[in-house]
Design a protein around this motif. Structure first.
Motif, PDB file in Angstrom:
ATOM      1  N   SER A 164      29.204  30.355  39.203  1.00  0.00           N
ATOM      2  CA  SER A 164      29.983  31.587  39.294  1.00  0.00           C
ATOM      3  C   SER A 164      31.420  31.306  38.867  1.00  0.00           C
ATOM      4  O   SER A 164      32.090  32.159  38.307  1.00  0.00           O
ATOM      5  CB  SER A 164      29.931  32.154  40.706  1.00  0.00           C
ATOM      6  OG  SER A 164      30.480  31.233  41.601  1.00  0.00           O
ATOM      7  N   ALA A 165      31.876  30.087  39.149  1.00  0.00           N
ATOM      8  CA  ALA A 165      33.235  29.740  38.740  1.00  0.00           C
ATOM      9  C   ALA A 165      33.348  29.764  37.225  1.00  0.00           C
ATOM     10  O   ALA A 165      34.302  30.274  36.663  1.00  0.00           O
ATOM     11  CB  ALA A 165      33.600  28.359  39.274  1.00  0.00           C
ATOM     12  N   SER A 198      20.067  20.411  49.030  1.00  0.00           N
ATOM     13  CA  SER A 198      21.025  21.485  49.276  1.00  0.00           C
ATOM     14  C   SER A 198      22.421  21.094  48.839  1.00  0.00           C
ATOM     15  O   SER A 198      23.176  21.918  48.354  1.00  0.00           O
ATOM     16  CB  SER A 198      21.007  21.850  50.747  1.00  0.00           C
ATOM     17  OG  SER A 198      21.122  20.683  51.513  1.00  0.00           O
ATOM     18  N   SER A 199      22.767  19.791  49.003  1.00  0.00           N
ATOM     19  CA  SER A 199      24.134  19.433  48.666  1.00  0.00           C
ATOM     20  C   SER A 199      24.377  19.556  47.161  1.00  0.00           C
ATOM     21  O   SER A 199      25.471  19.854  46.731  1.00  0.00           O
ATOM     22  CB  SER A 199      24.455  18.019  49.151  1.00  0.00           C
ATOM     23  OG  SER A 199      23.608  17.100  48.501  1.00  0.00           O
ATOM     24  N   ALA A 202      25.712  26.206  42.438  1.00  0.00           N
ATOM     25  CA  ALA A 202      25.806  27.668  42.472  1.00  0.00           C
ATOM     26  C   ALA A 202      27.266  28.104  42.383  1.00  0.00           C
ATOM     27  O   ALA A 202      27.623  29.012  41.648  1.00  0.00           O
ATOM     28  CB  ALA A 202      25.172  28.200  43.742  1.00  0.00           C
ATOM     29  N   ALA A 203      28.120  27.399  43.144  1.00  0.00           N
ATOM     30  CA  ALA A 203      29.535  27.753  43.122  1.00  0.00           C
ATOM     31  C   ALA A 203      30.111  27.513  41.730  1.00  0.00           C
ATOM     32  O   ALA A 203      30.879  28.307  41.217  1.00  0.00           O
ATOM     33  CB  ALA A 203      30.291  26.934  44.162  1.00  0.00           C
ATOM     34  N   ALA A 224      24.325  23.686  46.353  1.00  0.00           N
ATOM     35  CA  ALA A 224      25.458  24.535  46.707  1.00  0.00           C
ATOM     36  C   ALA A 224      26.612  24.455  45.700  1.00  0.00           C
ATOM     37  O   ALA A 224      27.043  25.471  45.185  1.00  0.00           O
ATOM     38  CB  ALA A 224      25.933  24.207  48.113  1.00  0.00           C
ATOM     39  N   GLU A 275      44.637  42.792  49.983  1.00  0.00           N
ATOM     40  CA  GLU A 275      44.052  41.540  49.494  1.00  0.00           C
ATOM     41  C   GLU A 275      42.971  41.794  48.439  1.00  0.00           C
ATOM     42  O   GLU A 275      42.887  41.080  47.441  1.00  0.00           O
ATOM     43  CB  GLU A 275      43.461  40.811  50.704  1.00  0.00           C
ATOM     44  CG  GLU A 275      43.236  39.337  50.518  1.00  0.00           C
ATOM     45  CD  GLU A 275      44.520  38.532  50.440  1.00  0.00           C
ATOM     46  OE1 GLU A 275      45.521  38.943  51.037  1.00  0.00           O
ATOM     47  OE2 GLU A 275      44.504  37.504  49.750  1.00  0.00           O
ATOM     48  N   TYR A 276      42.158  42.809  48.663  1.00  0.00           N
ATOM     49  CA  TYR A 276      41.089  43.132  47.704  1.00  0.00           C
ATOM     50  C   TYR A 276      41.671  43.483  46.333  1.00  0.00           C
ATOM     51  O   TYR A 276      41.130  43.093  45.306  1.00  0.00           O
ATOM     52  CB  TYR A 276      40.249  44.305  48.221  1.00  0.00           C
ATOM     53  CG  TYR A 276      38.983  43.878  48.913  1.00  0.00           C
ATOM     54  CD1 TYR A 276      37.903  43.392  48.189  1.00  0.00           C
ATOM     55  CD2 TYR A 276      38.862  43.958  50.295  1.00  0.00           C
ATOM     56  CE1 TYR A 276      36.745  42.989  48.818  1.00  0.00           C
ATOM     57  CE2 TYR A 276      37.704  43.562  50.935  1.00  0.00           C
ATOM     58  CZ  TYR A 276      36.643  43.082  50.190  1.00  0.00           C
ATOM     59  OH  TYR A 276      35.498  42.679  50.814  1.00  0.00           O
ATOM     60  N   TRP A 299      37.941  32.251  40.700  1.00  0.00           N
ATOM     61  CA  TRP A 299      36.508  32.389  40.941  1.00  0.00           C
ATOM     62  C   TRP A 299      36.254  33.725  41.616  1.00  0.00           C
ATOM     63  O   TRP A 299      37.003  34.119  42.484  1.00  0.00           O
ATOM     64  CB  TRP A 299      35.983  31.299  41.878  1.00  0.00           C
ATOM     65  CG  TRP A 299      36.205  29.920  41.401  1.00  0.00           C
ATOM     66  CD1 TRP A 299      36.708  29.552  40.193  1.00  0.00           C
ATOM     67  CD2 TRP A 299      35.973  28.717  42.131  1.00  0.00           C
ATOM     68  NE1 TRP A 299      36.782  28.185  40.125  1.00  0.00           N
ATOM     69  CE2 TRP A 299      36.341  27.647  41.296  1.00  0.00           C
ATOM     70  CE3 TRP A 299      35.478  28.444  43.407  1.00  0.00           C
ATOM     71  CZ2 TRP A 299      36.229  26.330  41.694  1.00  0.00           C
ATOM     72  CZ3 TRP A 299      35.362  27.134  43.808  1.00  0.00           C
ATOM     73  CH2 TRP A 299      35.739  26.079  42.951  1.00  0.00           C
ATOM     74  N   THR A 317      38.755  35.022  32.904  1.00  0.00           N
ATOM     75  CA  THR A 317      40.167  35.006  33.251  1.00  0.00           C
ATOM     76  C   THR A 317      40.931  33.930  32.481  1.00  0.00           C
ATOM     77  O   THR A 317      42.140  33.870  32.588  1.00  0.00           O
ATOM     78  CB  THR A 317      40.353  34.758  34.752  1.00  0.00           C
ATOM     79  OG1 THR A 317      39.560  33.637  35.099  1.00  0.00           O
ATOM     80  CG2 THR A 317      39.926  35.960  35.561  1.00  0.00           C
ATOM     81  N   PHE A 376      39.112  35.091  49.381  1.00  0.00           N
ATOM     82  CA  PHE A 376      40.241  35.563  48.574  1.00  0.00           C
ATOM     83  C   PHE A 376      41.003  34.412  47.932  1.00  0.00           C
ATOM     84  O   PHE A 376      41.457  34.509  46.797  1.00  0.00           O
ATOM     85  CB  PHE A 376      41.204  36.386  49.435  1.00  0.00           C
ATOM     86  CG  PHE A 376      40.626  37.688  49.906  1.00  0.00           C
ATOM     87  CD1 PHE A 376      40.280  38.685  49.002  1.00  0.00           C
ATOM     88  CD2 PHE A 376      40.433  37.931  51.252  1.00  0.00           C
ATOM     89  CE1 PHE A 376      39.747  39.884  49.430  1.00  0.00           C
ATOM     90  CE2 PHE A 376      39.897  39.129  51.685  1.00  0.00           C
ATOM     91  CZ  PHE A 376      39.555  40.113  50.777  1.00  0.00           C
ATOM     92  N   LYS A 415      39.153  42.062  43.377  1.00  0.00           N
ATOM     93  CA  LYS A 415      37.756  42.134  43.803  1.00  0.00           C
ATOM     94  C   LYS A 415      37.267  43.579  43.852  1.00  0.00           C
ATOM     95  O   LYS A 415      36.070  43.819  43.944  1.00  0.00           O
ATOM     96  CB  LYS A 415      37.569  41.438  45.148  1.00  0.00           C
ATOM     97  CG  LYS A 415      37.552  39.920  45.016  1.00  0.00           C
ATOM     98  CD  LYS A 415      37.298  39.242  46.336  1.00  0.00           C
ATOM     99  CE  LYS A 415      37.354  37.736  46.237  1.00  0.00           C
ATOM    100  NZ  LYS A 415      36.145  37.158  45.617  1.00  0.00           N
ATOM    101  N   GLU A 435      44.791  42.625  45.273  1.00  0.00           N
ATOM    102  CA  GLU A 435      45.554  41.492  44.738  1.00  0.00           C
ATOM    103  C   GLU A 435      44.657  40.445  44.095  1.00  0.00           C
ATOM    104  O   GLU A 435      45.100  39.665  43.267  1.00  0.00           O
ATOM    105  CB  GLU A 435      46.384  40.842  45.853  1.00  0.00           C
ATOM    106  CG  GLU A 435      47.607  41.663  46.201  1.00  0.00           C
ATOM    107  CD  GLU A 435      48.571  40.904  47.090  1.00  0.00           C
ATOM    108  OE1 GLU A 435      49.767  40.949  46.829  1.00  0.00           O
ATOM    109  OE2 GLU A 435      48.112  40.263  48.058  1.00  0.00           O
ATOM    110  N   THR A 436      43.403  40.402  44.521  1.00  0.00           N
ATOM    111  CA  THR A 436      42.482  39.437  43.927  1.00  0.00           C
ATOM    112  C   THR A 436      41.558  40.102  42.917  1.00  0.00           C
ATOM    113  O   THR A 436      40.674  39.446  42.369  1.00  0.00           O
ATOM    114  CB  THR A 436      41.633  38.762  45.026  1.00  0.00           C
ATOM    115  OG1 THR A 436      41.059  39.784  45.840  1.00  0.00           O
ATOM    116  CG2 THR A 436      42.463  37.858  45.884  1.00  0.00           C
ATOM    117  N   ALA A 449      33.272  33.338  35.882  1.00  0.00           N
ATOM    118  CA  ALA A 449      34.518  34.049  36.145  1.00  0.00           C
ATOM    119  C   ALA A 449      35.650  33.423  35.341  1.00  0.00           C
ATOM    120  O   ALA A 449      36.539  34.100  34.876  1.00  0.00           O
ATOM    121  CB  ALA A 449      34.839  34.016  37.629  1.00  0.00           C
ATOM    122  N   GLY A 450      35.562  32.081  35.200  1.00  0.00           N
ATOM    123  CA  GLY A 450      36.614  31.360  34.506  1.00  0.00           C
ATOM    124  C   GLY A 450      36.778  31.819  33.066  1.00  0.00           C
ATOM    125  O   GLY A 450      37.886  31.977  32.585  1.00  0.00           O
TER     126      GLY A 450
END
Lengths: 301, 224
Positions: free
Chosen positions: A36-37, A25-26, A32-33, A29, A114-115, B87, A44, B79, A120, A117-118, A40-41
């Motif tokens: 997605s990074a 799991s370590s 997976a992060a 995790a 917040e939604y 991300w 942007t 956020f 999302k 500004e990010t 998305a990277g």
């Protein structure tokens, strides 16, 4: 002795499985992060822009719209799991005219800015009242509804003026709403009881946790109409405000498209139809002209 | 019997939606538990080391997680990562990250506490019997530690399940959010539904946590 050994073996096996799971799991995790990074990277990396332009939304085929999911009749989810309400009726039309699918995001009053500004969500259509503070952080389109603040209280003690509130009296507000900001600025002496969600605030007034509930007047009118035993003692507090769609700061292409859309929809009296489809059960026809803003032009009231 | 608005549950897909929400809550908490228990055990062992650097680092990690409300952590991860790194992680992934960080920290402290609670004479007697330090750990210390850990970790697991009610603030529609949606959608037709729905949610949380307590009880009895 034999049973003792088997117990120990069990424990050892257990510990072994746990440590294996730990490795699995370590590593899983962060991977997976990281994935997605990375995806998305790349989007942007070229610019610091967090929002998606009109063309990018069209190309993607899906628009993310933040709405309330527990604010009947503006934005709520019906028994079949479908989003409904005045805001959603408009959102559906936006999706239809843009020719994209809609992904509804359930937002709370406190996280709407917040939604945006990010990035999302692309648009917030969650009963969003236009205020100067918010306009510094997000871009509001033309309004589609009027709103003022109102205060509702039980019939046993109707508050008709804020000066009636005594020392021990607490007023219920929802965090992040205009009612909260207004009371903090103009009546700092009033003790506020803050709740994160609409549903919790409603429970609080019904349980008598506070003497009154300050919120948008549409909300308190609807609440008093549906719940016998409550009266809107103060129907209009502060200035008349408007409710408008909002997009991320600087997202001009989307903002202009929404403004043109609102003007065009005025020709066909769209928001009156919207009112009659979604709000009439709650407010009756009496409030139609005072609540609806057609074509982005608020009537001088 | 007073009207508790249970009929609302039978409307449309409401009950299925509520169960779907419960599944979301359980999925987030159980994945986090599976991640945080082994990591927590490792962290707990590291925390008992005498090395000053590892002590300071684990201490800082534990205190940060313990002092920060989970809601703040959720906002920071959901956020904050978008603001700082660009991300775009989903609400559910953000929840799992936060719950795992939290679970690991708390589990680590529980393991540390359980390890240092083993009296020194246990180690001394073991070495007097000629056991190596590895054997001492495997046969003497770990069995006693696990026994002490069971009630504490069950407490943590049930707390993690219940704290998933916060993830609605980052747009994850879990059981409590579905309940609020159902109550609001029916606030005209069934104004009393809040009681019935919240009662149902209470029973659902209970049914989710009860088996875990039962397993713990059975394990404790077995290892007595």
């Amino acid at each position: 002795m034999k049973t003792k050994h088997s117990v120990l073996a069990l424990i050892l096996a257990f510990a072994l499985i746990l440590s294996l799971a730990a490795c699995g799991s370590s590593t899983a995790a962060p991977a997976a992060a990281g994935e997605s990074a990375a995806s998305a990277g790349t989007e942007t990396a070229g610019s610091d822009v967090i929002y998606r332009t009109l063309d990018e939304i069209k190309a993607d085929g899906t628009i993310n719209i933040g709405v309330f999911s527990d604010k009947n009749p503006f934005g709520y989810v019906d028994e079949n799991g479908e989003y409904q309400g005045y805001d959603v009726y408009f959102a559906e039309r936006i999706g239809q005219d843009l020719g994209v699918k809609i992904n509804y995001v359930s937002t709370e009053a406190a996280n709407r800015v917040e939604y945006l500004e990010t990035g999302k969500v692309d648009i917030i259509l969650a009963n969003f009242t236009v205020t100067p503070e918010r306009a510094e952080k997000v871009d509001f389109a033309l309004p589609y509804m009027n709103v003022a603040l109102g205060v509702v209280s039980p019939d046993s003690r109707v508050i008709t003026d804020l000066s009636e509130l005594g020392d021990g009296d607490e007023v219920i507000v929802i965090s992040g709403t205009t009612a909260e900001t207004y009371l903090i600025e103009n009546n700092p002496e009033i003790k506020l009881q803050k709740y994160d969600t609409y549903a919790n605030a409603k429970n609080a007034i019904e349980n008598g946790n506070g003497v009154a509930w300050a919120n948008d007047n549409t909300e308190v009118i609807a609440f008093a109409l549906q719940n016998p035993g409550y009266t809107v003692g103060i129907p209009s507090l502060g200035s008349q405000d408007t409710i408008a769609p909002a997009v991320s700061k600087g997202n001009t292409s989307l903002l202009e498209w929404i403004n043109d859309e609102i003007k065009a929809l005025g020709e066909e009296n769209f928001f009156h139809q919207d009112y009659e489809a979604t709000l009439v059960d709650t407010y009756g026809l009496d409030y139609e002209e005072s609540l609806v803003v057609e074509g982005g032009v608020p009537s001088a009231s | 019997m007073p009207d508790l608005g249970f009929e609302v549950l039978l409307k449309g897909k409401n009950f299925a939606r509520l169960m779907g929400g419960l599944w979301v809550a359980l999925r987030i908490s159980l994945i986090s538990v599976v991640i945080s228990i082994p990591l927590g055990i490792l962290l707990g062992i590291v925390m008992t080391w005498k090395n000053p650097i590892s002590r300071v680092l684990t201490r800082i990690y534990l205190e940060i997680i313990r002092i920060m409300p989970q809601l703040v952590l959720l906002f920071l991860v959901f956020f904050g990562t978008t603001r700082t790194f660009g991300w775009d992680i989903s609400g559910e992934l953000a929840s799992i990250i936060v719950f795992s960080l939290w679970g690991t920290a708390e589990m680590g402290d529980l393991v540390r506490g359980a390890l240092i609670s083993i009296p020194i004479h246990q180690y001394e007697s073991a070495s007097a019997l000629g056991l190596s330090s590895g054997q001492t750990f495997l046969y003497i210390i770990i069995p006693q530690t696990i026994r002490r850990l069971i009630p504490l970790s069950i407490n943590l697991i049930t707390r993690m399940i219940k704290t998933t009610s916060l993830v609605l603030m980052i747009g994850v529609v879990e059981v409590l959010k579905v309940a609020q949606q159902i109550i609001e959608a029916n606030r005209m037709a069934s104004p009393n539904a809040a009681f019935g729905i919240y009662l149902t949610v209470f029973i659902l949380y209970f049914l989710a946590c009860w088996p875990i307590s039962l397993v713990a009880k059975a394990l404790e009895r077995r290892w007595q």
